[in-house]
Design an enzyme around this catalytic site. Structure first.
Site, PDB file in Angstrom:
ATOM      1  N   TYR A   1      30.983 140.818   4.441  1.00  0.00           N
ATOM      2  CA  TYR A   1      29.921 140.584   5.423  1.00  0.00           C
ATOM      3  C   TYR A   1      29.833 141.719   6.449  1.00  0.00           C
ATOM      4  O   TYR A   1      28.771 141.953   7.017  1.00  0.00           O
ATOM      5  CB  TYR A   1      30.180 139.270   6.173  1.00  0.00           C
ATOM      6  CG  TYR A   1      29.579 138.052   5.515  1.00  0.00           C
ATOM      7  CD1 TYR A   1      29.936 137.685   4.227  1.00  0.00           C
ATOM      8  CD2 TYR A   1      28.655 137.253   6.203  1.00  0.00           C
ATOM      9  CE1 TYR A   1      29.401 136.558   3.634  1.00  0.00           C
ATOM     10  CE2 TYR A   1      28.116 136.121   5.613  1.00  0.00           C
ATOM     11  CZ  TYR A   1      28.488 135.781   4.334  1.00  0.00           C
ATOM     12  OH  TYR A   1      27.951 134.659   3.748  1.00  0.00           O
TER      13      TYR A   1
ATOM     14  N   ASP B   1      29.753 125.532   0.409  1.00  0.00           N
ATOM     15  CA  ASP B   1      28.515 124.838   0.021  1.00  0.00           C
ATOM     16  C   ASP B   1      28.796 123.885  -1.134  1.00  0.00           C
ATOM     17  O   ASP B   1      28.294 122.761  -1.183  1.00  0.00           O
ATOM     18  CB  ASP B   1      27.439 125.841  -0.425  1.00  0.00           C
ATOM     19  CG  ASP B   1      26.443 126.151   0.684  1.00  0.00           C
ATOM     20  OD1 ASP B   1      26.875 126.149   1.860  1.00  0.00           O
ATOM     21  OD2 ASP B   1      25.265 126.384   0.387  1.00  0.00           O
TER      22      ASP B   1
ATOM     23  N   ASP C   1      32.013 131.193   1.913  1.00  0.00           N
ATOM     24  CA  ASP C   1      30.602 130.817   2.042  1.00  0.00           C
ATOM     25  C   ASP C   1      30.166 130.012   0.814  1.00  0.00           C
ATOM     26  O   ASP C   1      29.582 128.933   0.928  1.00  0.00           O
ATOM     27  CB  ASP C   1      29.753 132.080   2.196  1.00  0.00           C
ATOM     28  CG  ASP C   1      28.284 131.764   2.375  1.00  0.00           C
ATOM     29  OD1 ASP C   1      27.970 130.849   3.152  1.00  0.00           O
ATOM     30  OD2 ASP C   1      27.446 132.416   1.720  1.00  0.00           O
TER      31      ASP C   1
ATOM     32  N   LYS D   1      40.274 136.847  -5.790  1.00  0.00           N
ATOM     33  CA  LYS D   1      40.070 137.421  -7.134  1.00  0.00           C
ATOM     34  C   LYS D   1      41.092 138.539  -7.305  1.00  0.00           C
ATOM     35  O   LYS D   1      40.734 139.711  -7.535  1.00  0.00           O
ATOM     36  CB  LYS D   1      38.628 137.938  -7.269  1.00  0.00           C
ATOM     37  CG  LYS D   1      37.600 136.855  -7.554  1.00  0.00           C
ATOM     38  CD  LYS D   1      37.722 136.230  -8.933  1.00  0.00           C
ATOM     39  CE  LYS D   1      37.232 137.169 -10.011  1.00  0.00           C
ATOM     40  NZ  LYS D   1      37.377 136.545 -11.371  1.00  0.00           N
TER      41      LYS D   1
ATOM     42  N   ASP E   1      36.777 131.912  -9.122  1.00  0.00           N
ATOM     43  CA  ASP E   1      35.903 131.314 -10.148  1.00  0.00           C
ATOM     44  C   ASP E   1      36.508 129.997 -10.648  1.00  0.00           C
ATOM     45  O   ASP E   1      35.812 128.990 -10.788  1.00  0.00           O
ATOM     46  CB  ASP E   1      35.633 132.291 -11.304  1.00  0.00           C
ATOM     47  CG  ASP E   1      36.895 132.915 -11.889  1.00  0.00           C
ATOM     48  OD1 ASP E   1      37.975 132.809 -11.261  1.00  0.00           O
ATOM     49  OD2 ASP E   1      36.812 133.513 -12.980  1.00  0.00           O
TER      50      ASP E   1
HETATM   51  C1  IPM Z   1      26.910 129.840   6.518  1.00  0.00           C
HETATM   52  C2  IPM Z   1      25.584 130.489   6.281  1.00  0.00           C
HETATM   53  C3  IPM Z   1      25.598 131.875   6.913  1.00  0.00           C
HETATM   54  C4  IPM Z   1      26.628 132.710   6.171  1.00  0.00           C
HETATM   55  C5  IPM Z   1      24.244 132.596   6.961  1.00  0.00           C
HETATM   56  C6  IPM Z   1      23.186 131.752   7.645  1.00  0.00           C
HETATM   57  C7  IPM Z   1      24.355 133.938   7.619  1.00  0.00           C
HETATM   58  O1  IPM Z   1      25.292 130.506   4.930  1.00  0.00           O
HETATM   59  O2  IPM Z   1      27.322 129.722   7.697  1.00  0.00           O
HETATM   60  O3  IPM Z   1      27.545 129.417   5.552  1.00  0.00           O
HETATM   61  O4  IPM Z   1      26.325 133.285   5.120  1.00  0.00           O
HETATM   62  O5  IPM Z   1      27.751 132.787   6.676  1.00  0.00           O
HETATM   63 MG    MG Z   2      26.678 129.439   3.725  1.00  0.00          MG
END
Ligand code: IPM
Ligand code: MG
Length: 366
Positions: free
Chosen positions: A143, A255, A251, A194, A227
């Site tokens: 990032y 999710d 990240d 990884k 993975d």
């Molecule tokens: C998260 C989001 C952020 C990230 C975006 C909005 C920049 O996806 O907080 O998970 O990628 O960190």
């Molecule tokens: Mg995210």
């Protein structure tokens, strides 16, 4: 009497202002019902800040963020700003806050409320009782790594570059936080990387072993490729207690873990900095995004933001009693059969509520 704590609210874009207004209803209820006082200031971040000031976060907001005890952020981004170049997009405001506050340890718990077992895309027995914590490194890795950018090669072809880099210190401090977190839970930590293809992964493993020997040997330490971890999360998610991983894998995997719980609309997060002289920078935000498709319709689920405020009560305001009270209010509201449109219960819900109505229900349940 102790000092009144301070909170900076940055509602941001899309559903951000709605879920934040809902959370403020709960904060107000804590004042009237539990005598909890907090001094709140509001400001802009993301697209809202771009529209007002031309930048996704102003220096003044960053300075203010450094002064308060905690920041609660809604969500950033939306189609209106999608065409902007990466370095001036709404997301940059959030990334700058994370970086400038140095909140390197991002705690993303994924737990399944009993009444929401049926809302998960996985079979109930796989997720019932699920409670895992992802600790995501938040201020380094790909990032932020340099060099980065889109350039043109001598042959006129475009080339895009991002750099994944980690220092030993950056790895050690987040792994240390993860060990501590594991100690307060199931005492198991899995480092996800990884290391089979990336040098950063090799260094993560080396440092994790070292930190383990250095005061964390009571915690069971294991390693997994990212993975495989993605696969294991949807195959047998209850095998995990705490996962620690880099910024990008964190990240993605968070999710994935979030969806196991039934809805992205349920999950809070805390981003914490180093503890110095009893002070610790802290930014709280829901894991979900700005959901522009439902913005302004009173449909958004405010629970992730309310639970993020509960994490602020726990980690920044040192009121675990009130954090428990908020968590219980959310759980009991769900158990009573009240949901928002993103959630499905095993039994037909008593009512599908809008954002504002859900806030009121939770405030009443406090
Ligand atoms: C998260 C989001 C952020 C990230 C975006 C909005 C920049 O996806 O907080 O998970 O990628 O960190
Ligand atoms: Mg995210």
């Amino acid at each position: 009497m102790t000092r009144v704590p301070t909170l900076l609210i940055l509602a941001g874009d899309g559903i951000g202002p709605e879920v934040m207004a809902a959370t403020e209803v709960v904060i107000e209820a804590l004042r009237t019902k539990a005598g909890f006082h907090v001094t709140i200031t509001h400001d802009l971040v993301g697209g809202a800040s771009i529209d007002a000031h031309g930048v996704p976060v102003t220096d003044a907001v960053v300075e203010q963020a450094k002064r308060v005890d905690a920041i609660l952020l809604g969500a950033v981004g939306g189609p209106k700003w999608d065409a902007l170049p990466t370095d001036v997009r709404p997301e940059k405001g959030l990334l700058r806050l994370r970086k400038d506050l140095d909140v390197f340890a991002n705690l993303r718990p994924a737990f399944v409320f009993p009444s929401l077992v049926g809302a998960s895309s996985l079979k109930p027995d796989l997720v019932s009782g699920l409670d895992l914590l992802i600790v995501r490194e938040l201020t380094s890795g790909v990032y932020f790594g340099e060099p980065r950018g889109i350039h043109t090669t001598p042959t006129g072809e475009k080339i895009a570059i991002n750099t994944q880099s980690y220092t030993e210190g950056e790895i050690a401090r987040v792994v240390d936080v993860a060990f501590d977190a594991a100690r307060g839970r199931g005492k198991r930590l899995c480092v996800v990387d990884k290391a089979n293809v990336m040098e950063t992964g090799v260094l993560w493993r080396e440092v994790a072993h070292r930190v383990h020997k250095n005061g964390h040997q009571d915690i069971d330490l294991s390693f997994m490729y990212a993975d495989n971890c993605a696969m294991q999360l949807v195959r047998q998610p209850k095998q995990f207690d705490v996962i620690v991983t880099d910024n990008l894998f964190g990240d993605l995997l968070s999710d994935c873990a979030a969806m196991l719980t039934g809805s992205l609309g349920m999950l809070p997060s805390a981003s914490l900095g180093a503890k110095t002289n009893d002070r610790q920078m802290a930014l709280y935000e829901p894991v979900h995004g700005s959901a522009p498709d439902i913005a302004g319709q009173n449909k958004a689920n405010p629970m992730a933001t309310i639970l993020s405020f509960s994490m602020a009560l726990r980690y920044s305001f040192h009121r675990p009693d009130l954090a428990d009270r908020v968590d219980h209010a959310v759980a009991s509201t769900l158990a009573d059969g009240y949901v928002t449109a993103d959630l499905t219960l095993e039994v037909p819900p008593k009512a599908v509520l809008g954002t504002r109505e859900m806030a009121k229900k939770i405030a009443d349940a406090l």
